[in-house]
Design an enzyme around this catalytic site. Structure first.
Site, mmCIF file in Angstrom:
data_model
loop_
_atom_site.group_PDB
_atom_site.id
_atom_site.type_symbol
_atom_site.label_atom_id
_atom_site.label_comp_id
_atom_site.label_asym_id
_atom_site.label_seq_id
_atom_site.Cartn_x
_atom_site.Cartn_y
_atom_site.Cartn_z
ATOM 1 N N HIS C 108 0.839 -1.194 0.000
ATOM 2 C CA HIS C 108 0.000 0.000 0.000
ATOM 3 C C HIS C 108 0.879 1.251 0.000
ATOM 4 O O HIS C 108 2.087 1.168 0.292
ATOM 5 C CB HIS C 108 -0.917 0.013 1.235
ATOM 6 C CG HIS C 108 -1.821 -1.180 1.341
ATOM 7 N ND1 HIS C 108 -2.921 -1.362 0.545
ATOM 8 C CD2 HIS C 108 -1.762 -2.277 2.151
ATOM 9 C CE1 HIS C 108 -3.524 -2.511 0.853
ATOM 10 N NE2 HIS C 108 -2.830 -3.089 1.832
ATOM 11 N N ASP C 111 -1.485 8.764 -1.423
ATOM 12 C CA ASP C 111 -1.403 9.946 -2.281
ATOM 13 C C ASP C 111 -2.322 10.989 -1.663
ATOM 14 O O ASP C 111 -3.527 10.795 -1.588
ATOM 15 C CB ASP C 111 -1.864 9.553 -3.701
ATOM 16 C CG ASP C 111 -2.196 10.739 -4.603
ATOM 17 O OD1 ASP C 111 -2.108 11.898 -4.169
ATOM 18 O OD2 ASP C 111 -2.583 10.482 -5.759
ATOM 19 N N HIS C 113 -3.978 14.441 -1.993
ATOM 20 C CA HIS C 113 -4.302 15.515 -2.937
ATOM 21 C C HIS C 113 -3.911 16.885 -2.391
ATOM 22 O O HIS C 113 -3.736 17.824 -3.164
ATOM 23 C CB HIS C 113 -5.793 15.512 -3.257
ATOM 24 C CG HIS C 113 -6.219 14.430 -4.206
ATOM 25 N ND1 HIS C 113 -7.414 14.459 -4.868
ATOM 26 C CD2 HIS C 113 -5.607 13.286 -4.603
ATOM 27 C CE1 HIS C 113 -7.533 13.377 -5.632
ATOM 28 N NE2 HIS C 113 -6.441 12.649 -5.479
ATOM 29 N N HIS C 148 -5.691 8.833 -0.842
ATOM 30 C CA HIS C 148 -6.044 7.458 -1.214
ATOM 31 C C HIS C 148 -4.803 6.656 -1.556
ATOM 32 O O HIS C 148 -3.735 7.216 -1.829
ATOM 33 C CB HIS C 148 -7.038 7.436 -2.376
ATOM 34 C CG HIS C 148 -6.538 8.057 -3.648
ATOM 35 N ND1 HIS C 148 -5.749 7.378 -4.545
ATOM 36 C CD2 HIS C 148 -6.716 9.298 -4.175
ATOM 37 C CE1 HIS C 148 -5.469 8.157 -5.577
ATOM 38 N NE2 HIS C 148 -6.041 9.343 -5.383
ATOM 39 N N CYS C 149 -4.959 5.365 -1.543
ATOM 40 C CA CYS C 149 -3.902 4.450 -1.926
ATOM 41 C C CYS C 149 -3.781 4.457 -3.454
ATOM 42 O O CYS C 149 -4.787 4.590 -4.154
ATOM 43 C CB CYS C 149 -4.217 3.054 -1.414
ATOM 44 S SG CYS C 149 -2.845 1.888 -1.557
ATOM 45 N N HIS C 159 -7.664 -0.549 -5.226
ATOM 46 C CA HIS C 159 -7.548 -0.186 -3.803
ATOM 47 C C HIS C 159 -8.551 0.916 -3.439
ATOM 48 O O HIS C 159 -9.158 0.873 -2.361
ATOM 49 C CB HIS C 159 -6.113 0.250 -3.476
ATOM 50 C CG HIS C 159 -5.156 -0.899 -3.357
ATOM 51 N ND1 HIS C 159 -4.381 -1.129 -2.236
ATOM 52 C CD2 HIS C 159 -4.863 -1.919 -4.211
ATOM 53 C CE1 HIS C 159 -3.636 -2.229 -2.428
ATOM 54 N NE2 HIS C 159 -3.905 -2.718 -3.614
ATOM 55 N N MET C 164 -9.971 2.327 0.294
ATOM 56 C CA MET C 164 -8.707 2.880 0.769
ATOM 57 C C MET C 164 -8.582 4.359 0.423
ATOM 58 O O MET C 164 -7.795 4.747 -0.464
ATOM 59 C CB MET C 164 -7.556 2.065 0.190
ATOM 60 C CG MET C 164 -6.349 2.101 1.096
ATOM 61 S SD MET C 164 -5.398 0.591 1.032
ATOM 62 C CE MET C 164 -4.208 0.976 2.352
ATOM 63 N N HIS C 269 -27.392 15.934 -1.008
ATOM 64 C CA HIS C 269 -28.535 16.784 -0.674
ATOM 65 C C HIS C 269 -28.950 16.432 0.747
ATOM 66 O O HIS C 269 -28.951 15.272 1.132
ATOM 67 C CB HIS C 269 -29.687 16.511 -1.661
ATOM 68 C CG HIS C 269 -30.996 17.102 -1.264
ATOM 69 N ND1 HIS C 269 -31.349 18.397 -1.569
ATOM 70 C CD2 HIS C 269 -32.036 16.576 -0.565
ATOM 71 C CE1 HIS C 269 -32.563 18.641 -1.085
ATOM 72 N NE2 HIS C 269 -33.005 17.564 -0.474
ATOM 73 N N GLU C 292 -29.409 23.471 -3.083
ATOM 74 C CA GLU C 292 -30.274 22.343 -2.782
ATOM 75 C C GLU C 292 -29.454 21.051 -2.839
ATOM 76 O O GLU C 292 -29.588 20.168 -1.997
ATOM 77 C CB GLU C 292 -31.465 22.290 -3.733
ATOM 78 C CG GLU C 292 -31.126 22.355 -5.209
ATOM 79 C CD GLU C 292 -32.386 22.344 -6.099
ATOM 80 O OE1 GLU C 292 -33.412 21.756 -5.720
ATOM 81 O OE2 GLU C 292 -32.330 22.958 -7.190
ATOM 82 N N THR C 293 -28.581 20.973 -3.821
ATOM 83 C CA THR C 293 -27.788 19.768 -4.075
ATOM 84 C C THR C 293 -26.427 20.223 -4.574
ATOM 85 O O THR C 293 -26.357 21.037 -5.492
ATOM 86 C CB THR C 293 -28.484 18.902 -5.143
ATOM 87 O OG1 THR C 293 -29.816 18.599 -4.695
ATOM 88 C CG2 THR C 293 -27.738 17.606 -5.393
ATOM 89 N N HIS C 319 -28.197 12.426 -4.229
ATOM 90 C CA HIS C 319 -29.527 12.663 -4.780
ATOM 91 C C HIS C 319 -29.713 12.110 -6.191
ATOM 92 O O HIS C 319 -30.673 12.454 -6.887
ATOM 93 C CB HIS C 319 -29.906 14.143 -4.695
ATOM 94 C CG HIS C 319 -31.395 14.400 -4.696
ATOM 95 N ND1 HIS C 319 -32.204 14.113 -5.779
ATOM 96 C CD2 HIS C 319 -32.231 14.891 -3.757
ATOM 97 C CE1 HIS C 319 -33.460 14.453 -5.502
ATOM 98 N NE2 HIS C 319 -33.497 14.923 -4.280
HETATM 99 CU CU LIG Z 1 -6.087 10.970 -6.533
HETATM 100 CU CU LIG Z 2 -35.003 15.561 -3.091
HETATM 101 CU CU LIG Z 3 -3.695 0.043 -0.694
HETATM 102 MG MG LIG Z 4 -31.497 24.852 -7.875
#
Ligand SMILES: [Cu+2]
Ligand SMILES: [Cu+2]
Ligand SMILES: [Cu+2]
Ligand SMILES: [Mg+2]
Ligand SMILES: [Cu+2]
Ligand SMILES: [Cu+2]
Ligand SMILES: [Cu+2]
Ligand SMILES: [Mg+2]
Ligand SMILES: [Mg+2]
Ligand SMILES: [Mg+2]
Ligand SMILES: [Mg+2]
Ligand SMILES: [Mg+2]
Ligand SMILES: [Mg+2]
Ligand SMILES: [Mg+2]
Ligand SMILES: [Mg+2]
Lengths: 355, 355, 355
Positions: C108, C111, C113, C148-149, C159, C164, C269, C292-293, C319
């Site tokens: 493993h 990384d 970000h 993440h791995c 992974h 992961m 949402h 809303e979303t 949603h």
């Molecule tokens: Cu990435």
């Molecule tokens: Cu809804």
């Molecule tokens: Cu891994």
């Molecule tokens: Mg809207």
């Protein structure tokens, strides 16, 4: 699923202070079918209103695509997919009477993304066939918002993907504005609901037919689980907004395109035009500018504004072009006016060339 | 489908005022294949230009993945997937001569998202094999915009998913700026087109081969309808921008990554770096900042700017990692320079630990 | 794949200037499992810190869905899906000790970000079973970021889609702010990781079982290639954040919802509520308002802030309601307090109506 019935009990047991409706004016809003918008003010005059509306949960057999004969027992508000557009201003209240006809097969309710509490009202509005309820909620946030049925459990995506959704537009009291606060006004609204259907097929690849609303429940869940719709259409059916049903406008006119997608992401594009002002989030935020293709997060309604500069036909599409063309998500605007050669000119029409 | 032929007739019948080209200077732009950018100014000098370009609609058999032997009869502009990057400034005009070689199998045209009217020019540029046409349009909106073939009906997604798309960058006349109006300049452009292919397979799961462009039409439509690509690659093929074809840069240099995806959403990420300035909408809007992963609405081109701070290899991927790694959407930047232990240090190299 | 081993060699050969750690204070951060957040300051006091954390790469058999018995040999950081939330401030350094237990089946790495260079640290942290490594990196950009791995090749999506991944929140030193620079503070954090699983099925449609981590590799790659998950769950399993495991809050309290999705787009949402302030890009940008979303680009972590105004149960969902309800992406907030009839009122409880 039970979640959706608990809220009502909780509230009826509650000793909460009664609402204070002082200062509100009651008005009735006549809802109209898509792609049209109800009569409304862009800038609110007078104080806050209580806007009374009525919707009926109609279950109707609809043809989705005449070419293939594909049909669906649509679950609807007021008989159309999407349900009617509701318009109010920030600070207004919406008071909905929701009726489920006695001959319905299913229970329904409504969840307003624009509202606050009780699962958007979903917990307070469960109506069985032959029942009605009245819900009032305050529009505290400006923007375009989805509403949809949400009876609980797998019935939620089932009802939503059978057409039971629509949009509310909550305008700022002083109307739409650009980033600098300048007013933005429109001449017309094009209210477009995109509906992803997951229609069950038989072993020959033919669309199944069913006797009554709800009969396709088991088959539909199986089709839905794959997450790939058989259709993604505007206003309920392939071709609902093209040909004789095309939208119309004129050079110099400004259209506000309201796109509702209650379930699945979409990416509208106006072929030959742009989204000059696009509100993907809310009207609280300044609009995004000059977009070629904007984004509708699944479970959202968005607004995009454009002023036509050329005559001709514009196609408004989901710009996953497979969805736009093959799954049905295309609408047309037919625009009249004078061509502007400064913007575009066919300098040489197609002709044979010397090789 | 007919939609695309009506515009030309309408315009040729029109009595519209001729274009006023006073004040424009004519220049020729030599287009180059991706991932490169044509010679251009970041800040425009002088007045507006009419930029003359030529593109040819070439149909070419391409290997998509050497490992599996997957190939496609690509439909292209100038023989590459994506088609060449076009660069102009807001207020310029682009004047395209489009030629369809006499030995082509299919008709083609072009729809510029950056333009206004006639389906983005799609209605004015239909060329059959052996035909040419000339279209001039004004760049009135600044941003990166997709262009693509759109012959009508299901041919639209068919041509687009066979590689027939590319991008135009319309720079502000005074160049790119941050939210405060400070100039943003780049040392190089990496022009990356992401192409979703839906390659038909036989009953054994082997990719089918075809005699000529267009022969895969029926099979392709069937594969496309499922909305799941078999490949999603940068610049036409798996590995087109890795290994010997990797992009190169240096610590301290600024790259402008232009990502075109004409059909399907993507979410680019630069492994080990960031999108310090990202224009998802247009250059009219201030750029988004410090993004780990940005978004390309299907049917869009976007620009992201980054200044390298560390040497080594960076992978630029569609961060749906299944698409990035298994479907092919990976490019590499090889960056030279001095490592900065203040930004990152391997304090203890991997070693066995006592248990 | 080799890419991930080259960086370590490069750096160990390097003659780069040693890091200057003057002015940093060393502190240890005790990581806790999701949905909880480690003890932290919203506004940094004192100078920059080196935050020491430890994570173990545990491979654990997890039940994904009790109803169907679906299970997965999850690949994890510290035994949970997602891995623990890490919090620091811009300008701090994170110093991670990463240990791979001797009884693991697989190698493993990690990384980040949020970091800069060496594939986000992925190139410097490969640990085989029984190995440990220490990586230090500086948080130069404020925002929520995925980690993440990424062991190389198809092992990367394998992974990541086996759990992961997790998130780092890099707060501005002076805390979160709105567009006008006003402070935004939260009472609690709800850290929600959405995990798309692609669980292999046998010919009867039953989920396969495997003896050990990694045994499902071939089958999983086949399932992943279709891009359609069998499950998309919050915090590792269906129901991990509902019922007895529901999140809790009170009217008037402000929650910061951190949503991590390391691979696949999502659109959260809050049913009955909103995203009043949403940071989709980074904390460098002002938050989006009243959504809303909102949108989680696959390979991103985002933050959304909401102050509860009504008591009751809120469902936090992806949603795409098929994914939210049928694939598992639902969490609940149980909120105590007094109902506000001014925001919403059930004016007429469901009752039979005269026909
Ligand atoms: Cu990435
Ligand atoms: Cu809804
Ligand atoms: Cu891994
Ligand atoms: Mg809207
Ligand atoms: Cu319903
Ligand atoms: Cu073509
Ligand atoms: Cu287009
Ligand atoms: Mg509210
Ligand atoms: Mg029927
Ligand atoms: Mg225009
Ligand atoms: Mg062939
Ligand atoms: Mg663009
Ligand atoms: Mg950096
Ligand atoms: Mg097992
Ligand atoms: Mg983030």
């Amino acid at each position: 699923a039970d979640l959706y019935h608990v809220a009502g009990e909780q509230q009826s047991d509650s000793t909460a202070v009664p609402a204070d409706l002082t200062g509100y004016t009651r008005v009735k809003m006549e809802l109209v079918p898509p792609p049209f918008a109800p009569a409304h003010e862009q800038v609110a005059t007078g104080g806050p209103k209580i806007i009374e509306i009525t919707m009926e949960t109609s279950e109707v057999l609809m043809t989705v695509d005449e070419d293939t004969g594909a049909e669906v027992w649509a679950l609807t508000y007021n008989g159309s997919v999407p349900g009617p557009l509701i318009i109010c201003h920030e600070g207004d209240m919406v008071e909905l009477t929701l009726r489920n006809p006695v001959d319905s097969m299913m229970e329904h309710n409504i969840d307003f993304h624009a509202s606050t509490g009780a699962l958007g009202g979903g917990g307070l509005t469960h109506v069985y066939p032959g029942e009605e309820t009245v819900l009032r909620w305050k529009a505290t946030k400006a923007g375009c918002f989805t509403y949809h049925c949400a009876p609980g459990g797998a019935m939620i995506p089932y009802h939503v993907t059978h057409g039971m959704n629509g949009a509310v537009m909550v305008l700022p009291r002083d109307g739409l504005k650009d980033a600098d606060g300048n007013p933005l006004r429109y001449d017309s609204i094009a209210y477009i609901g995109e509906q992803d259907y997951y229609l069950p097929m038989d072993e020959n690849g033919d669309y199944r037919t069913y006797e009554a609303a709800g009969d396709d429940y088991g088959d539909s869940l199986e089709a839905m689980r794959g997450l790939i719709p058989t259709h993604s259409v505007f206003n309920g059916a392939v071709g609902a907004l093209t040909g004789e049903n095309a939208l119309t406008s004129k050079v110099g006119e400004t259209v506000l395109m309201i796109h509702n997608q209650a379930n699945r992401d979409s990416r509208p594009h106006l072929i030959g035009g742009h989204g000059s002002y696009v509100w993907e989030s809310s009207f609280t935020d300044p609009p995004l500018r000059d977009m070629e293709t904007w984004f509708v997060r699944g479970g959202s309604a968005v607004a995009a504004m454009y002023t036509f500069e050329q005559p001709g036909v514009y196609a408004y599409v989901n710009h996953n072009l497979i969805e736009g063309v093959m799954l049905g998500a295309t609408a047309h605007f037919v625009v009249e006016g004078e061509w502007d050669n400064n913007l575009m000119e066919q300098v040489v029409a197609p002709r044979a060339f010397a090789t």
